[in-house]
Design a protein around this motif. Structure first.
Motif, short mmCIF file in Angstrom:
data_model
loop_
_atom_site.label_atom_id
_atom_site.label_comp_id
_atom_site.label_asym_id
_atom_site.label_seq_id
_atom_site.Cartn_x
_atom_site.Cartn_y
_atom_site.Cartn_z
N ARG A 233 -61.84 -36.76 3.38
CA ARG A 233 -61.83 -35.31 3.56
C ARG A 233 -60.43 -34.71 3.42
N ASP B 26 -66.42 -29.26 0.96
CA ASP B 26 -67.24 -28.37 1.80
C ASP B 26 -68.26 -27.62 0.96
N SER B 27 -67.86 -27.18 -0.23
CA SER B 27 -68.80 -26.47 -1.11
C SER B 27 -69.94 -27.38 -1.55
N LEU C 152 -71.07 -30.05 0.05
CA LEU C 152 -71.93 -30.34 1.21
C LEU C 152 -72.79 -29.13 1.58
N THR C 153 -72.23 -27.93 1.48
CA THR C 153 -73.02 -26.72 1.75
C THR C 153 -74.14 -26.58 0.73
N ALA C 154 -73.83 -26.82 -0.53
CA ALA C 154 -74.86 -26.73 -1.58
C ALA C 154 -75.94 -27.78 -1.35
N ARG D 26 -76.93 -29.04 1.55
CA ARG D 26 -77.75 -28.60 2.68
C ARG D 26 -78.68 -27.46 2.28
N THR D 27 -78.18 -26.55 1.45
CA THR D 27 -78.96 -25.40 1.01
C THR D 27 -80.13 -25.84 0.12
N THR D 28 -79.88 -26.75 -0.79
CA THR D 28 -80.92 -27.17 -1.72
C THR D 28 -81.95 -28.09 -1.08
N ARG E 170 -83.03 -27.75 2.00
CA ARG E 170 -83.85 -26.95 2.93
C ARG E 170 -84.96 -26.20 2.20
#
Length: 106
Positions: free
Chosen positions: A82, A94-95, A97-99, A101-103, A105
């Protein structure tokens, strides 16, 4: 046990990171690693790939500079780099990992 080679922070290349992140199995490994350091065997549980294929994916992630692998007796521990990644490419991990999590869900 010999230490595995890892690129220095300044040698991490965006093209290698993007290649490493282009595979669904490697993305799954990265998502699992985001939860904490783990033993390679534990990370691979539930990923329906042969051990040698998982080893290949771990190597690609390590050689790209996404992960650091250390020996712990006969086991290997893998963790995300990291701080190194944020120094080299701020916000990239971070981008991703966020993507992820978003995909997952939807």
């Amino acid at each position: 046990m010999r230490e595995l080679p890892h690129p220095a922070t300044e040698d991490i290349r965006l093209t290698q990171l993007m290649h490493a992140l282009s595979d669904p199995a490697r993305l799954e490994i990265v998502a699992r690693l985001a939860e904490g350091d783990e033993n390679c065997t534990v990370i691979g549980n539930g990923i329906e790939l042969h051990k040698s294929t998982l080893s290949h994916h771990y190597r690609v992630l390590r050689e790209a500079g996404l992960t650091r692998t250390t020996a712990d007796g006969r086991s290997r521990l893998v963790r995300l780099r990291r701080d190194d990644l944020n120094d080299r490419f701020p916000g990239l991990l971070d981008s991703v990992l966020t993507a992820l999590r978003t995909t997952t869900r939807t």
